[in-house]
Scaffold this active site. Structure first.
Site, PDB file in Angstrom:
ATOM      1  N   PRO A  84      24.011  -0.856 -19.463  1.00  0.00           N
ATOM      2  CA  PRO A  84      22.873  -1.494 -18.791  1.00  0.00           C
ATOM      3  C   PRO A  84      22.415  -0.719 -17.553  1.00  0.00           C
ATOM      4  O   PRO A  84      22.527  -1.187 -16.431  1.00  0.00           O
ATOM      5  CB  PRO A  84      23.398  -2.885 -18.431  1.00  0.00           C
ATOM      6  N   LYS A 107       9.555  14.838 -29.928  1.00  0.00           N
ATOM      7  CA  LYS A 107      10.002  14.491 -28.572  1.00  0.00           C
ATOM      8  C   LYS A 107      10.995  15.546 -28.073  1.00  0.00           C
ATOM      9  O   LYS A 107      10.953  15.956 -26.909  1.00  0.00           O
ATOM     10  CB  LYS A 107      10.635  13.091 -28.611  1.00  0.00           C
ATOM     11  N   SER A 136      13.496  13.954 -16.236  1.00  0.00           N
ATOM     12  CA  SER A 136      14.845  13.400 -16.025  1.00  0.00           C
ATOM     13  C   SER A 136      15.849  14.519 -15.736  1.00  0.00           C
ATOM     14  O   SER A 136      16.764  14.347 -14.932  1.00  0.00           O
ATOM     15  CB  SER A 136      15.282  12.586 -17.240  1.00  0.00           C
TER      16      SER A 136
HETATM   17  N1  LIG Z   1      14.836   5.738 -17.246  1.00  0.00           N
HETATM   18  C1  LIG Z   1      13.767   6.014 -17.964  1.00  0.00           C
HETATM   19  O1  LIG Z   1      12.630   5.794 -17.532  1.00  0.00           O
HETATM   20  C2  LIG Z   1      13.901   6.603 -19.357  1.00  0.00           C
HETATM   21  C3  LIG Z   1      12.765   6.651 -20.170  1.00  0.00           C
HETATM   22  C4  LIG Z   1      12.885   7.126 -21.466  1.00  0.00           C
HETATM   23  C5  LIG Z   1      14.121   7.568 -21.924  1.00  0.00           C
HETATM   24  N2  LIG Z   1      15.194   7.539 -21.106  1.00  0.00           N
HETATM   25  C6  LIG Z   1      16.482   7.975 -21.659  1.00  0.00           C
HETATM   26  O2  LIG Z   1      17.267   6.809 -21.886  1.00  0.00           O
HETATM   27  C7  LIG Z   1      18.648   7.101 -21.690  1.00  0.00           C
HETATM   28  C8  LIG Z   1      19.194   6.177 -20.611  1.00  0.00           C
HETATM   29  O3  LIG Z   1      18.531   6.504 -19.409  1.00  0.00           O
HETATM   30  P1  LIG Z   1      18.649   5.631 -18.085  1.00  0.00           P
HETATM   31  O4  LIG Z   1      17.625   6.135 -17.151  1.00  0.00           O
HETATM   32  O5  LIG Z   1      18.670   4.179 -18.432  1.00  0.00           O
HETATM   33  O6  LIG Z   1      20.106   6.088 -17.601  1.00  0.00           O
HETATM   34  P2  LIG Z   1      21.112   5.306 -16.670  1.00  0.00           P
HETATM   35  O7  LIG Z   1      20.354   4.474 -15.695  1.00  0.00           O
HETATM   36  O8  LIG Z   1      22.112   6.296 -16.180  1.00  0.00           O
HETATM   37  O9  LIG Z   1      21.811   4.313 -17.699  1.00  0.00           O
HETATM   38  C9  LIG Z   1      22.972   4.587 -18.405  1.00  0.00           C
HETATM   39  C10 LIG Z   1      23.919   3.438 -18.140  1.00  0.00           C
HETATM   40  O10 LIG Z   1      25.025   3.577 -19.013  1.00  0.00           O
HETATM   41  C11 LIG Z   1      26.176   3.230 -18.272  1.00  0.00           C
HETATM   42  N3  LIG Z   1      27.357   3.814 -18.901  1.00  0.00           N
HETATM   43  C12 LIG Z   1      27.754   5.095 -18.925  1.00  0.00           C
HETATM   44  N4  LIG Z   1      28.910   5.219 -19.596  1.00  0.00           N
HETATM   45  C13 LIG Z   1      29.254   3.971 -19.994  1.00  0.00           C
HETATM   46  C14 LIG Z   1      30.349   3.434 -20.715  1.00  0.00           C
HETATM   47  N5  LIG Z   1      31.353   4.199 -21.136  1.00  0.00           N
HETATM   48  N6  LIG Z   1      30.380   2.105 -20.944  1.00  0.00           N
HETATM   49  C15 LIG Z   1      29.387   1.308 -20.508  1.00  0.00           C
HETATM   50  N7  LIG Z   1      28.312   1.748 -19.824  1.00  0.00           N
HETATM   51  C16 LIG Z   1      28.253   3.060 -19.571  1.00  0.00           C
HETATM   52  C17 LIG Z   1      25.917   3.800 -16.898  1.00  0.00           C
HETATM   53  O11 LIG Z   1      26.791   3.185 -15.990  1.00  0.00           O
HETATM   54  P3  LIG Z   1      26.890   3.635 -14.441  1.00  0.00           P
HETATM   55  O12 LIG Z   1      25.787   2.852 -13.795  1.00  0.00           O
HETATM   56  O13 LIG Z   1      28.234   3.188 -14.043  1.00  0.00           O
HETATM   57  O14 LIG Z   1      26.687   5.109 -14.392  1.00  0.00           O
HETATM   58  C18 LIG Z   1      24.468   3.408 -16.704  1.00  0.00           C
HETATM   59  O15 LIG Z   1      24.355   2.111 -16.212  1.00  0.00           O
HETATM   60  C19 LIG Z   1      18.701   8.580 -21.324  1.00  0.00           C
HETATM   61  O16 LIG Z   1      18.886   9.335 -22.487  1.00  0.00           O
HETATM   62  C20 LIG Z   1      17.321   8.855 -20.754  1.00  0.00           C
HETATM   63  O17 LIG Z   1      16.959  10.223 -20.857  1.00  0.00           O
HETATM   64  C21 LIG Z   1      15.125   7.061 -19.834  1.00  0.00           C
END
Ligand SMILES: NC(=O)c1ccc[n+]([C@@H]2O[C@H](COP(=O)([O-])OP(=O)(O)OC[C@H]3O[C@@H](n4cnc5c(N)ncnc54)[C@H](OP(=O)(O)O)[C@@H]3O)[C@@H](O)[C@H]2O)c1
Length: 295
Positions: free
Chosen positions: A8, A175, A245
């Site tokens: 999350p 993409k 990113s």
């Molecule tokens: N953000 C955007 O606008 C966006 C848009 C399109 C695509 N994306 C893509 O979507 C993906 C996620 O991006 P995001 O921005 O949401 O990243 P993020 O905020 O880093 O979310 C990943 C989450 O996963 C958690 N996590 C990591 N390892 C874990 C585990 N073993 N068990 C449970 N939870 C775990 C992390 O925890 P911690 O908080 O403890 O690190 C973090 O909360 C990426 O590939 C990104 O490139 C993002």
């Protein structure tokens, strides 16, 4: 539906709150061992979710995995003994190459791949901001996953627009190509996406694109140089003011998703025994930058 969000973070919290708003039973599986987590989407009231509940894994109709690509394998590991064969497993992250890893562990489950252009940001553990409205595409990775097209309607109700794409592989490759062109360059030069429209990047971007076209054609993705180059430049211009990113990850000294973006391209290149020197150079540069943080 019983929906479990694994990871999350920004994207996972956006979907969790949106699913909850339309009445689904949503649980989280984050890294903290707290049994409950609360989230606030923009100005909406705070909502509370169970966290790391084994029952929520056992009862999940859908597990939406929103960790970063390189976190997928280790994140799913503790859940594996509890996932029922009927549970749909959906991957939503940038880059490619994790679905076969999931299939190796969950061979009998429906596996669905998603790609989204929504923007989300988490300024604190509880708060999630929906920073850019986009759209989401879904498609089956395996035969059982290909039968899950009803999910497009379910998800569209929560956070439109969502489309089912029977050719999700083509969408993911497009993409990936955009990410291969924009992400490493903006990370290396620590610049905004729009700066890649400058003349100084024209030859490099063209060379990167030529290589991408060759690999995509080998993968039977029909695309020509003019069309892909135009798509890449359209994204450069449409997101001119944004930082990619990977630029953000390098800026904050966080591990990047290069292994599942350019790294996936290079694995495919190797399979077809062709050479992609421009993309190889970018890959090596990003790996060097990552390594320099541990030295
Ligand atoms: N953000 C955007 O606008 C966006 C848009 C399109 C695509 N994306 C893509 O979507 C993906 C996620 O991006 P995001 O921005 O949401 O990243 P993020 O905020 O880093 O979310 C990943 C989450 O996963 C958690 N996590 C990591 N390892 C874990 C585990 N073993 N068990 C449970 N939870 C775990 C992390 O925890 P911690 O908080 O403890 O690190 C973090 O909360 C990426 O590939 C990104 O490139 C993002």
């Amino acid at each position: 539906m019983n929906i479990l969000i694994l990871g999350p973070g920004a994207v996972g919290s956006l979907w969790a709150t949106k699913f909850k708003l339309v009445g689904h039973h949503v649980s989280l599986w984050g890294r903290t061992s707290k049994s409950e987590l609360s989230l606030q989407l923009d100005d909406a009231p705070l909502t509370t979710y169970s966290n790391q509940s084994i029952t929520s894994v056992q009862e999940a109709d859908l597990i939406l995995i929103t960790v970063k690509a390189w976190q997928v394998e280790s994140a799913i590991e503790p859940l594996l003994p509890y996932i029922s064969e009927d549970t749909i497993v959906m991957l939503m992250h940038n880059g490619m190459g994790t679905a076969p890893l999931i299939e190796a562990k969950l061979a009998n489950n429906p596996i669905v791949i998603a790609t989204t252009t929504h923007g989300a940001y988490k300024p604190s553990k509880q708060q999630v901001l929906h920073t850019g409205h986009g759209y989401t595409q879904l498609g089956g990775f395996n035969a059982k996953g290909a039968q899950c097209d009803f999910l497009a309607e379910v998800m569209n109700h929560a956070l439109p627009e969502v489309h089912w794409n029977p050719n999700i592989n083509g969408a993911l490759w497009t993409k990936l190509a955009i990410n291969c062109a924009i992400n490493p360059l903006t990370a290396i030069h620590q610049c905004k996406n729009g700066e890649l429209a400058a003349n100084e990047f024209a030859i490099e971007l063209a060379n990167i694109t030529h290589e991408l076209v060759e690999v995509m054609n080998k993968e039977e993705i029909k695309v020509d140089f003019d069309a892909l180059h135009a798509t890449i430049m359209q994204v450069v211009n449409a997101t001119a003011a944004n930082y990619s990113s990977m630029r953000q990850d390098v800026f904050h000294r966080r591990r990047t998703e290069i292994d599942f973006i350019t790294g996936y391209l290079l694995q495919t290149t190797e399979k077809h025994q062709i050479s992609t020197p421009e993309n190889t150079k970018l890959y090596q540069r990003i790996k060097q930058i990552e390594q320099s943080w541990t030295e």
